[in-house]
Design a protein around this motif. Structure first.
Motif, PDB file in Angstrom:
ATOM      1  N   ASP A  17       7.058 -56.300   5.675  1.00  0.00           N
ATOM      2  CA  ASP A  17       7.917 -55.174   5.565  1.00  0.00           C
ATOM      3  C   ASP A  17       8.310 -54.288   6.834  1.00  0.00           C
ATOM      4  O   ASP A  17       9.336 -54.075   6.958  1.00  0.00           O
ATOM      5  CB  ASP A  17       7.267 -54.086   4.620  1.00  0.00           C
ATOM      6  N   ASP A  18       7.276 -54.047   7.619  1.00  0.00           N
ATOM      7  CA  ASP A  18       7.578 -53.460   8.973  1.00  0.00           C
ATOM      8  C   ASP A  18       8.414 -52.216   8.865  1.00  0.00           C
ATOM      9  O   ASP A  18       9.150 -52.109   9.505  1.00  0.00           O
ATOM     10  CB  ASP A  18       8.235 -54.417   9.984  1.00  0.00           C
ATOM     11  N   LEU A  20      10.682 -51.474   6.576  1.00  0.00           N
ATOM     12  CA  LEU A  20      12.002 -51.761   6.074  1.00  0.00           C
ATOM     13  C   LEU A  20      12.435 -50.783   4.828  1.00  0.00           C
ATOM     14  O   LEU A  20      13.362 -50.216   4.479  1.00  0.00           O
ATOM     15  CB  LEU A  20      12.462 -53.327   5.718  1.00  0.00           C
ATOM     16  N   ARG A  23      13.103 -47.196   5.788  1.00  0.00           N
ATOM     17  CA  ARG A  23      14.218 -47.225   6.230  1.00  0.00           C
ATOM     18  C   ARG A  23      15.556 -47.350   5.408  1.00  0.00           C
ATOM     19  O   ARG A  23      16.458 -46.486   5.447  1.00  0.00           O
ATOM     20  CB  ARG A  23      14.627 -48.219   7.301  1.00  0.00           C
ATOM     21  N   ALA A  24      15.420 -48.253   4.466  1.00  0.00           N
ATOM     22  CA  ALA A  24      16.480 -48.299   3.281  1.00  0.00           C
ATOM     23  C   ALA A  24      16.427 -47.070   2.508  1.00  0.00           C
ATOM     24  O   ALA A  24      17.362 -46.535   2.008  1.00  0.00           O
ATOM     25  CB  ALA A  24      16.203 -49.736   2.692  1.00  0.00           C
ATOM     26  N   TYR A  81      19.017 -52.538   2.620  1.00  0.00           N
ATOM     27  CA  TYR A  81      17.703 -53.421   3.008  1.00  0.00           C
ATOM     28  C   TYR A  81      18.562 -54.619   3.167  1.00  0.00           C
ATOM     29  O   TYR A  81      17.875 -55.440   4.115  1.00  0.00           O
ATOM     30  CB  TYR A  81      16.987 -53.373   1.621  1.00  0.00           C
ATOM     31  N   LEU A  84      19.542 -54.968   6.869  1.00  0.00           N
ATOM     32  CA  LEU A  84      18.436 -54.940   7.686  1.00  0.00           C
ATOM     33  C   LEU A  84      17.940 -56.536   7.746  1.00  0.00           C
ATOM     34  O   LEU A  84      17.843 -56.893   8.688  1.00  0.00           O
ATOM     35  CB  LEU A  84      17.274 -53.973   7.061  1.00  0.00           C
ATOM     36  N   VAL A  85      17.844 -56.926   6.252  1.00  0.00           N
ATOM     37  CA  VAL A  85      17.367 -58.497   6.294  1.00  0.00           C
ATOM     38  C   VAL A  85      18.646 -59.322   7.140  1.00  0.00           C
ATOM     39  O   VAL A  85      17.660 -60.369   7.912  1.00  0.00           O
ATOM     40  CB  VAL A  85      17.404 -58.865   4.789  1.00  0.00           C
ATOM     41  N   ALA A  89      16.052 -58.456  10.622  1.00  0.00           N
ATOM     42  CA  ALA A  89      14.654 -57.598  10.480  1.00  0.00           C
ATOM     43  C   ALA A  89      13.558 -58.084   9.553  1.00  0.00           C
ATOM     44  O   ALA A  89      12.743 -57.094   8.814  1.00  0.00           O
ATOM     45  CB  ALA A  89      15.054 -56.125  10.475  1.00  0.00           C
ATOM     46  N   CYS A  90      13.659 -59.443   9.419  1.00  0.00           N
ATOM     47  CA  CYS A  90      12.778 -59.931   8.082  1.00  0.00           C
ATOM     48  C   CYS A  90      11.986 -60.887   8.710  1.00  0.00           C
ATOM     49  O   CYS A  90      12.660 -61.884   9.085  1.00  0.00           O
ATOM     50  CB  CYS A  90      13.915 -60.265   7.112  1.00  0.00           C
TER      51      CYS A  90
END
Length: 223
Positions: A17-18, A20, A23-24, A81, A84-85, A89-90
């Motif tokens: 997850d880090d 994410l 952030r979303a 999300y 980001l992915v 970032a995934c």
């Protein structure tokens, strides 16, 4: 009892997850007028963290009294999300892919489940090149309720023709994942410590694992 199906959560269990989700969430709640400086923000963020694993639209309905705002926030969350992915970032949990390939090689069926919308789930699978890694991928919707209801696990069992719910193993990183597996009747309900859940959140699990990498050993003991 031989395991026929392993139902795996994604974010926090097989996918890192880090931060994410947070952030979303910040982008989502901003879309309905709640900034990080708003007095409501910290309480809302805590609720999101406490309900990790549950369907995101259900979470936003609990946070926002207005259905239109809940839908708006949910759409903004899924959009943020997904961005980001797609932006790279995934990343997978170390060893998760090897575990899944090993399970399937040994004749065990594998299903991915999530609290995200189907489009976001597919974005994650595409980003990792995992579209064909599991036998099935399921998300809440179309009459299938999200966690902690047992629907995702039971739907996977039906579609993959499992003979007995006791031959199912469920793995996730949150209390909602564990409750879902328990309600579905799975014999193995394992909590992992690679995501949002702490050991004290996973007390109802049959096993608490440092990582999904430890799952094959658990299933070997369960035969």
């Amino acid at each position: 009892m031989t395991t026929e199906l392993v139902v795996l959560d994604m974010a926090g269990t097989t996918v890192a997850d880090d931060g994410l989700v947070v952030r979303a969430f910040t982008a989502a709640i901003g879309a309905v007028g709640v900034s990080e400086k708003d007095d409501r923000y910290e309480g809302m963020l805590k609720y999101v963290v406490d309900t990790m694993g549950q369907s995101k639209i259900t979470v936003f309905r609990a946070l926002l009294d207005d259905e239109t705002q809940a839908q708006q926030a949910n759409a903004a969350f899924e959009g943020a999300y997904g961005d980001l992915v797609r932006g790279g970032a995934c990343t997978p949990i170390d060893g998760a892919e090897d575990v899944i390939r090993g399970l399937r090689k040994n004749g065990v069926k594998v299903a991915f489940t999530t609290g995200f919308a189907p489009a976001t789930q597919l974005a994650i699978l595409d980003a990792l090149g995992w579209r064909d890694l599991a036998d099935l991928a399921l998300a809440p919707g179309d009459g299938v309720r999200g966690r902690p209801f047992p629907d995702l696990v039971l739907t996977a069992a039906l579609r993959l023709e499992v003979t007995d719910v006791r031959r199912i193993a469920v793995v996730g990183d949150t209390a909602s994942d564990v409750l879902c597996g328990r309600r579905a009747g799975a014999s193995v309900v394992a909590g992992v410590l690679t995501g949002a859940g702490r050991r004290e959140d996973l007390l109802e699990a049959t096993h608490v694992l440092d990582s999904v990498r430890e799952l094959p050993a658990v299933l070997g003991e369960n035969r």
